[in-house]
Scaffold this active site. Structure first.
Site, mmCIF file in Angstrom:
data_model
loop_
_atom_site.group_PDB
_atom_site.id
_atom_site.type_symbol
_atom_site.label_atom_id
_atom_site.label_comp_id
_atom_site.label_asym_id
_atom_site.label_seq_id
_atom_site.Cartn_x
_atom_site.Cartn_y
_atom_site.Cartn_z
ATOM 1 N N LYS A 56 0.754 -1.294 0.043
ATOM 2 C CA LYS A 56 0.168 -0.082 0.041
ATOM 3 C C LYS A 56 0.889 1.341 0.084
ATOM 4 O O LYS A 56 0.541 2.279 -0.778
ATOM 5 C CB LYS A 56 -0.966 -0.226 1.234
ATOM 6 C CG LYS A 56 -2.315 0.287 1.039
ATOM 7 C CD LYS A 56 -3.035 0.124 2.351
ATOM 8 C CE LYS A 56 -4.331 0.582 2.398
ATOM 9 N NZ LYS A 56 -5.122 0.520 3.323
ATOM 10 N N GLU B 40 -14.130 10.561 14.542
ATOM 11 C CA GLU B 40 -14.136 10.626 13.112
ATOM 12 C C GLU B 40 -15.801 10.293 12.557
ATOM 13 O O GLU B 40 -16.388 9.226 12.835
ATOM 14 C CB GLU B 40 -13.308 9.755 12.077
ATOM 15 C CG GLU B 40 -13.556 10.183 10.666
ATOM 16 C CD GLU B 40 -13.267 11.737 10.573
ATOM 17 O OE1 GLU B 40 -12.206 12.092 10.510
ATOM 18 O OE2 GLU B 40 -14.188 12.396 9.993
ATOM 19 N N PHE B 41 -16.206 11.295 11.899
ATOM 20 C CA PHE B 41 -17.745 11.176 11.395
ATOM 21 C C PHE B 41 -17.750 11.172 9.769
ATOM 22 O O PHE B 41 -18.946 11.194 9.504
ATOM 23 C CB PHE B 41 -18.675 12.274 11.995
ATOM 24 C CG PHE B 41 -18.569 12.536 13.359
ATOM 25 C CD1 PHE B 41 -19.326 11.518 14.148
ATOM 26 C CD2 PHE B 41 -17.810 13.276 14.228
ATOM 27 C CE1 PHE B 41 -19.171 11.544 15.646
ATOM 28 C CE2 PHE B 41 -17.723 13.152 15.510
ATOM 29 C CZ PHE B 41 -18.538 12.408 16.362
ATOM 30 N N ARG C 40 -18.315 10.178 6.059
ATOM 31 C CA ARG C 40 -19.000 9.036 5.400
ATOM 32 C C ARG C 40 -18.027 8.501 4.173
ATOM 33 O O ARG C 40 -17.874 9.433 3.330
ATOM 34 C CB ARG C 40 -20.287 9.484 4.865
ATOM 35 C CG ARG C 40 -21.306 9.983 6.187
ATOM 36 C CD ARG C 40 -22.491 10.890 5.497
ATOM 37 N NE ARG C 40 -21.667 12.151 4.943
ATOM 38 C CZ ARG C 40 -22.630 12.833 4.352
ATOM 39 N NH1 ARG C 40 -23.931 12.845 4.093
ATOM 40 N NH2 ARG C 40 -22.053 14.233 3.540
ATOM 41 N N LEU D 26 -34.121 8.064 6.868
ATOM 42 C CA LEU D 26 -35.551 7.690 6.772
ATOM 43 C C LEU D 26 -36.082 7.028 5.695
ATOM 44 O O LEU D 26 -37.242 6.895 5.089
ATOM 45 C CB LEU D 26 -36.649 8.820 7.191
ATOM 46 C CG LEU D 26 -36.736 9.282 8.562
ATOM 47 C CD1 LEU D 26 -37.940 10.381 8.778
ATOM 48 C CD2 LEU D 26 -37.093 8.199 9.442
ATOM 49 N N ALA E 102 -36.478 3.835 3.848
ATOM 50 C CA ALA E 102 -36.515 2.291 4.031
ATOM 51 C C ALA E 102 -35.725 1.524 3.084
ATOM 52 O O ALA E 102 -35.949 2.006 1.992
ATOM 53 C CB ALA E 102 -37.970 1.841 4.148
ATOM 54 N N GLY F 253 -25.434 -1.446 6.682
ATOM 55 C CA GLY F 253 -24.294 -2.281 6.665
ATOM 56 C C GLY F 253 -22.805 -1.476 6.473
ATOM 57 O O GLY F 253 -22.959 -0.503 7.315
ATOM 58 N N CYS G 26 -18.801 0.365 9.864
ATOM 59 C CA CYS G 26 -19.223 1.109 11.088
ATOM 60 C C CYS G 26 -20.254 0.722 11.804
ATOM 61 O O CYS G 26 -20.358 0.424 12.974
ATOM 62 C CB CYS G 26 -18.922 2.717 10.623
ATOM 63 S SG CYS G 26 -17.444 3.174 10.261
#
Ligand code: NAD
Length: 465
Positions: free
Chosen positions: A35, A174-175, A177, A285, A287, A292, A295
């Site tokens: 890597k 950490e938030f 995405r 919201l 559906a 998955g 996290c």
């Protein structure tokens, strides 16, 4: 400032690249030599929109370097980020062995200057103090090695107070995405800093000043990013509680969808109606086949496990997990309802990754579906905009990965939309329908245009509609 980021996965690499972009001198360390060589050649080992370009420009400016030598990184950085993985163990608790190895390694290489060691990885409550202990163990081991004193034979007593006082640990969860990680880093909702030490917090605030001041934000006139300063364990809890809340919100709407299915209501209309309530909000919201990724599953399980360790049964969180587990196999039940017997049928999956705009397959709902469909005797094919082109598919078994949507549709008895990639809205569904044995679409994300598909001859089945 001089920064070292240890672990160059989705969090570490994005953090290192973005911090170098805003002017800090960053060395990223990873123990995966392959890597490191790839990154040194200017290539990103992960797919994340915008990351490659920023990485190349930071390398060209001299602000970003890569190494597999932890000592080089530790000596360089005044701020040392730990950003290695914390996957779930089979018991549900967090596997902290990679964090432990890094913390020990930091101790073994720590030099004289003051350092802030930052837990960026999502780590169980109490890990701040634990990391401090392991770093001190690392220092002792190095001293013991130098003095040839056996570890455990008085080495900690030999440690000077100066060495003990030369670092502090900060929790900085950490938030970001996956899929919008670079954007999220420059446009965060908040920055959480947990520590009991003012000097460490002051250094972290200085580090993040350009981001707090929105100097690199999409909207540079937006109010400053709130910085939430807490004690160590509260910061660690903020991360777990945030993910547990979001996962619960999705499980909640999925539960509502399942009731909608039975009473004949449409969950998309219901979600629009409840999302307009400012106390609830419209996000999370949608559906579908459930959450998955790397996290939510592990973080919710880890919080349940922590509660358990401290004598509390987290019943709501257990229900959140149970609803999600059930949701993942609901598309199989929907297929059975339409096709009856699945043995000998060919099912095509549109999308494999756990969400769009990422190549991450960790705990993706598609994996459970592939396993279940194989068990029931169906042949499984799949097309995913990223996985079909990258080498990721090599590790997948029980699925034929096709290179385009039409080859996927060819000979299928039904399609299941698993991942809501934007490009799936505009596929040539008329052509695909003609190539299928029977044009059935199970829309696992309520993402596609029902009327449009029906006009192309599809039998459309959504979730809770
Ligand atoms: P990842 O698995 O993608 O990357 C981890 C990296 O650490 C790998 O490159 C690995 O080679 C490296 N590594 C492991 N041991 C090492 C060692 N001893 N020395 C140097 N490098 C080492 O992980 P990730 O998805 O980036 O997650 C990192 C942490 O951040 C986790 O705790 C995760 O829960 C948390 N987090 C992840 C996300 C996300 O969206 N992925 C979001 C928020 C928080």
């Amino acid at each position: 400032m001089r920064v070292c980021v240890i672990g160059t996965g989705y969090v570490g690499l994005v953090t290192g690249v973005c911090l170098s972009h805003i002017g800090h001198q960053v060395i990223c360390v990873d123990n995966n030599e392959e890597k490191v060589q790839l990154m040194k050649s200017g290539q990103s080992p992960i797919y994340e929109p915008g990351l490659s370009d920023l990485m190349k420009s930071s390398m060209a400016s001299g602000n970003l370097e890569f190494t597999s030598d932890l000592g080089v990184g530790v000596n360089h950085g005044d701020i040392l980020f730990i950003a290695v993985g914390t996957p779930a163990l089979p018991t549900g608790e967090s596997d902290t062995r990679y964090v432990e190895a890094v913390a020990r390694g930091i101790g073994e290489h720590l030099n004289d200057g003051y350092k802030v060691i930052v837990n960026k990885s999502t780590v169980p409550i109490g890990s701040g103090d634990w990391v401090r202990m392991i770093v001190l163990d690392g220092i002792c081991e190095r001293q013991a090695e130098r003095q040839k004193v056996p570890v455990g034979a008085g080495a900690p007593m030999a440690m000077t107070p100066e060495v003990k006082a030369s670092f502090d640990v900060v929790s900085n969860p950490e938030f970001l995405r996956e899929g919008s990680a670079v954007y999220d880093t420059f446009n965060p909702d908040r920055i959480v800093l947990g520590s009991n030490n003012d000097k460490a917090i002051a250094m972290m605030k200085e580090l993040y000043t350009p981001i707090v001041e929105r100097q690199f934000a999409e909207d540079s006139d937006a109010p400053q990013v709130p910085v939430c300063v807490t004690d160590l364990s509260s910061a660690e809890m903020v991360k777990y509680a945030s993910n547990a809340f979001l996962a619960t919100k999705i499980s909640f709407i999925n539960e509502v969808a399942n009731i909608c299915d039975r009473v004949g209501a449409d969950v998309t209309q219901v979600a629009a109606g409840i999302g307009l309530d400012s106390r609830i909000g419209s996000k999370f919201l949608q559906a579908g086949i459930g959450w998955g990724g790397s996290c939510f599953p592990k973080d919710v399980s880890a919080l349940v496990h922590t509660a358990d360790d401290y004598g509390y049964e987290a019943e709501l969180l257990k229900a959140t997990i149970n609803v999600n587990d059930r949701q993942r196999v609901l598309t199989i039940e929907k297929l059975q309802k339409v096709l009856k017997i699945l043995k000998g049928k060919t099912i095509g999956l549109l999308g494999l990754t756990f969400k769009p705009d990422t190549d991450d397959m960790r705990d993706a709902p598609s994996l459970i579906m592939i396993e279940q469909l194989n068990r029931l005797g169906a042949r499984v094919k799949a097309y995913d905009p990223i996985v079909s082109q990258s080498g990721v598919s090599q590790g997948l078994s029980g699925v034929i990965v096709e290179t385009d949507p039409e080859r996927l549709a060819d000979g299928c008895d039904a399609l299941v939309l698993v991942t809501d990639w934007a490009k799936f809205r505009d596929l040539d569904y008329g052509k695909m329908a003609k190539l299928m044995n029977a044009p059935v679409m199970i829309d696992g994300r309520n993402f596609l245009d029902q009327k449009g598909l029906e006009a192309q001859g599809f039998q459309y089945v959504g979730m809770g509609r």
